[in-house]
Structures are given as structure tokens and as C-alpha cells.
Design an enzyme around this catalytic site. Structure first.
Site, PDB file in Angstrom:
ATOM      1  N   GLY A 194       0.837  -1.206   0.000  1.00  0.00           N
ATOM      2  CA  GLY A 194       0.000   0.000   0.000  1.00  0.00           C
ATOM      3  C   GLY A 194       0.869   1.252   0.000  1.00  0.00           C
ATOM      4  O   GLY A 194       0.641   2.198  -0.763  1.00  0.00           O
ATOM      5  N   ARG A 205      -2.552 -12.024   5.766  1.00  0.00           N
ATOM      6  CA  ARG A 205      -3.448 -11.516   4.740  1.00  0.00           C
ATOM      7  C   ARG A 205      -3.687 -12.561   3.654  1.00  0.00           C
ATOM      8  O   ARG A 205      -4.072 -13.672   3.983  1.00  0.00           O
ATOM      9  CB  ARG A 205      -2.906 -10.201   4.166  1.00  0.00           C
ATOM     10  N   GLU A 225      -4.998 -16.616   8.357  1.00  0.00           N
ATOM     11  CA  GLU A 225      -6.279 -15.898   8.404  1.00  0.00           C
ATOM     12  C   GLU A 225      -6.978 -15.900   7.040  1.00  0.00           C
ATOM     13  O   GLU A 225      -8.192 -15.790   6.949  1.00  0.00           O
ATOM     14  CB  GLU A 225      -6.079 -14.456   8.890  1.00  0.00           C
ATOM     15  N   ARG A 268      -6.412 -32.718  23.188  1.00  0.00           N
ATOM     16  CA  ARG A 268      -7.297 -31.840  22.405  1.00  0.00           C
ATOM     17  C   ARG A 268      -6.735 -31.537  21.034  1.00  0.00           C
ATOM     18  O   ARG A 268      -5.534 -31.689  20.799  1.00  0.00           O
ATOM     19  CB  ARG A 268      -7.447 -30.490  23.117  1.00  0.00           C
ATOM     20  N   HIS A 302      -2.332  -9.474  16.880  1.00  0.00           N
ATOM     21  CA  HIS A 302      -1.253  -8.484  16.834  1.00  0.00           C
ATOM     22  C   HIS A 302      -0.036  -8.842  17.682  1.00  0.00           C
ATOM     23  O   HIS A 302       0.966  -8.123  17.634  1.00  0.00           O
ATOM     24  CB  HIS A 302      -1.805  -7.102  17.198  1.00  0.00           C
ATOM     25  N   LEU A 303      -0.118  -9.949  18.427  1.00  0.00           N
ATOM     26  CA  LEU A 303       1.101 -10.422  19.104  1.00  0.00           C
ATOM     27  C   LEU A 303       2.199 -10.631  18.064  1.00  0.00           C
ATOM     28  O   LEU A 303       3.387 -10.476  18.347  1.00  0.00           O
ATOM     29  CB  LEU A 303       0.843 -11.762  19.799  1.00  0.00           C
ATOM     30  N   ASP A 352       3.919 -10.142   6.562  1.00  0.00           N
ATOM     31  CA  ASP A 352       3.291 -11.102   5.633  1.00  0.00           C
ATOM     32  C   ASP A 352       4.276 -11.677   4.611  1.00  0.00           C
ATOM     33  O   ASP A 352       4.004 -12.713   4.010  1.00  0.00           O
ATOM     34  CB  ASP A 352       2.147 -10.427   4.865  1.00  0.00           C
TER      35      ASP A 352
END
Ligand code: F6P
Length: 364
Positions: free
Chosen positions: A120, A187, A238, A178, A288-289, A143
């Protein structure tokens, strides 16, 4: 390093922050005096350029910031001068503030601007270059999705956080028999999930570039169960999506340079695994960690090299270029050639091959 006709440079950090930004600011500011240059730190990315907010930066100001995460200058992913949001009542209007940005650049008597950011930021830089500004870009993003550089700084630090998280999730998942799904950032690219998943010993890695089959995910968990492995770790990017499915969008915000905010796939994956395998499943979203905290040695070194190379380019008057890592060397590419080209994980990538070889499933 010789004295340059370039006397005054601005520096800003745009877009989402990442570990290593301060190392670049330091890498630019410390050598400046030897080039006969002064450095002006523009606050909060392009917002500060439009609004006229900046501070003088000296050698002393950048002492002790190498290990510090974030950016001492502040950043913003809503400050695009060409896409500037203005609130009018309950409506948001988008206007062009590029002329204001250029006016401040001139008022501050800048000879050049070093802009540290992701795709960007480089898009904005390219437009400002076309309007006559002398700009040098420095690529950053956790990223690692910029094609023009082999690696962006910030990525290694994010991968380290994912690895540490998976190491910890491993012990609790194993104690409680588990499945734990860990959602990571990235992204539209799967680099963080892929590299973090391998480093942290995930059993399943889900990335946007390889749409997964739900059944194959359940099969992998069953298979581990049959092998006597009573827990499983899933590392989900994500942007991961099922075959024929869509990415999970958390929010849309037109004020941002990229209006889409991803997030939520981890919870969807966890819910479906529990429902379809009967295994108790939990989800952890690292969020954001992955962007905060101190940079790794790799990121400190790369960011320092980028900063030192960027001011050298400025001193030589080589503008409209972005520094880049190519193999083991720092080079530069034209900003216009660097923008808009995403580096995505290719299915034949060696890390994908290695992961598959040791039994990690991509849900295919
Ligand atoms: O580009 C870096 C990044 O952290 C992405 O991985 C993530 O999708 C996005 O920024 C999050 O942005 P924000 O901090 O605006 O929520």
C-alpha cells in the site's frame, strides 16, 4: 561515504507496523551526518505528511531503539493522501490530499523522502514519484508477500512468535488430548502459517494458496488418533479457505488502504473439527502479538542493511527505487516495477514439499 548534494531527507513509516522499523530509522539516521544530511522524521506515516507533523531526528534520538518493536515515528494505514477519509455527519467522504502532502514536503525543504512500508505504501510512493517527489522505498511486512524482495523484515519475528505459541499450545493440547487451532496473520499469503507451522511442529497447515478439503482435515486428525497421537495442532492462516469457499472477512472499512480485514477462520475450523471428529477443540488467535515486540537478529540485521542502503541511494540521487533483498545481496528495483505483485506460496515451494515429506497435512 562522500558529502552529497542531498541535504535534507524525510523518513516515514506507513501501513501496519512490524518489528524492525526502528532498526531502519536508526540505519538511516546514524550515517546521515557523515553524508552531510539532516533527517526529518514524519509522524504517523502519510498522515503526518498531509497534516504537516514532523520532528528533527538526530543520532542521539535513535540510540537505544534497535531492540524496540513498533516505530518511534508512529504509523497509520488510514493516511493515504490519494484516499483520505473525511467524516461528514454519518457519512465518510474520500478526498485527494496529495497536493497538501507535496506542499509540506516543499515547506520542509526536503530533497528526498525514505518511505518504509508494504505494498500500500509503495503504491502511494509510486504516485508521489510521478508527481515529482524524490522517494526511496523500504519494504516491510510480517506477511512477506512483496514479490520484488526475497524477504521483508518483520516476517522472521512474526514466525518466531508463531513458533513460540505452537510450542506452548503443543504441551497443553497434549495434556488434554485436544485439537488446538492457531489462527495466524498473513493476509492473502500463507508465508507466516507455512514457516511458523513448520517451525512450531503443526500437524495441519491451512493457507490461502492451497484451498483445503474439510474431509481431508478430519481424516488427518483420525489418522493421528489411530497412531496413538491423541492431540493435533492446526496452524491456519487468516486467509485460508476451504475448496469452493471464501475467505472469512471480519470487517470492511473504507478508510483503510485495504478495506478488508480478515479474521475468524480459526473459530470456523475449530467448530467444524469438533462437530465432525468428536474431538474436543479449542482456538487461539495470535493477532497483533505477531506484530509487536522486539525484532529477531535476522530482522535487525536486514532492517539495518535496508536503512543504510536507502540513505546511500539517496546520497547518489537514485530515486523512485525500492531497496530489496536478492539472494544475499541488497539491491534496488524501480518502485513502479515492485508494486502490485504479490508473492504467494506456490504449491511446489520447497517448504511445502518438506512439510508434506514429514507428514504435515495441507488438507488436500
Ligand atoms: O499486513 C500486516 C497485517 O498484520 C496482516 O497480516 C493483517 O491481515 C493486517 O495487517 C491486520 O491489520 P490491522 O492491524 O489494521 O488490523
Amino acid at each position: 561515504m562522500g558529502k552529497s548534494r542531498i541535504r535534507r531527507i524525510g523518513i516515514l513509516t506507513g501501513g501496519g507496523d512490524c518489528p524492525g522499523l526502528n532498526a531502519v530509522i536508526r540505519g538511516v539516521t546514524k550515517p546521515a551526518q557523515d553524508y552531510g544530511m539532516s533527517v526529518y522524521g514524519i509522524l504517523d506515516g502519510f498522515e503526518g505528511l498531509v497534516e504537516g507533523r514532523a520532528i528533527e531526528l538526530t543520532n542521539n534520538d535513535v540510540s537505544g531503539i534497535l531492540a524496540r518493536g513498533g516505530t518511534i515515528l508512529g504509523s497509520s494505514n488510514k493516511g493515504d493522501p490519494f484516499h483520505w477519509p473525511i467524516e461528514r455527519g454519518d457519512k465518510t467522504e474520500i478526498v485527494n490530499k496529495a497536493e497538501e502532502a507535496i506542499k509540506n514536503y516543499q515547506t520542509w525543504n526536503l530533497d528526498a523522502l525514505i518511505a518504509i512500508g508494504g505494498d500500500g505504501t509503495m503504491h502511494i510512493c509510486n504516485k508521489l514519484v510521478q508527481m515529482g517527489l524524490n522517494i526511496i522505498g523500504v519494504p516491510k511486512t510480517i506477511d512477506n508477500d512483496l514479490d520484488a524482495t526475497d524477504i521483508t523484515f518483520g516476517h522472521d519475528s512474526a514466525v518466531y512468535v508463531v513458533m513460540m505459541a505452537l510450542d506452548r499450545l503443543h504441551t497443553t493440547a497434549s495434556s488434554h488430548h485436544r485439537v488446538i487451532v492457531c489462527e495466524v496473520m498473513g493476509r492473502y499469503a500463507g508465508w507466516i502459517a507455512l514457516n511458523g507451522g513448520i517451525a512450531g511442529g503443526a500437524d495441519i497447515i491451512l493457507i490461502p494458496e492451497i484451498p483445503f478439503s474439510w474431509q481431508k482435515v478430519y481424516d488427518k486428525i483420525h489418522k493421528r488418533q489411530l497412531m496413538g497421537k491423541k492431540f493435533s495442532l492446526v496452524c491456519a492462516a487468516e486467509g485460508a479457505k476451504a475448496e469452493g469457499g471464501e475467505m472469512v472477512v471480519k470487517e470492511k472499512d473504507i478508510k483503510r488502504t485495504d478495506p478488508i480485514q480478515l479474521g475468524g477462520i480459526g473459530a470456523v475450523v475449530a467448530k467444524n473439527i469438533e462437530k465432525n471428529t468428536g474431538r474436543e477443540t479449542r482456538v487461539t488467535v495470535l493477532g497483533h502479538l505477531q506484530r509487536g515486540g522486539s525484532p529477531t537478529p535476522f530482522d535487525r540485521i536486514l532492517a539495518t542493511k535496508f536503512g543504510a542502503f536507502a540513505i546511500e541511494l539517496a546520497s547518489l540521487g537514485k530515486f523512485g527505487r525500492m531497496v530489496a533483498l536478492k539472494g544475499n545481496e541488497i539491491k534496488s528495483v524501480k518502485i513502479e516495477d515492485a508494486i502490485g505483485k504479490q508473492k504467494l506460496v506456490q504449491p511446489d515451494n520447497q517448504a511445502v514439499f518438506a512439510a508434506k515429506s514429514i507428514g504435515i497435512s495441507f488438507g488436500v
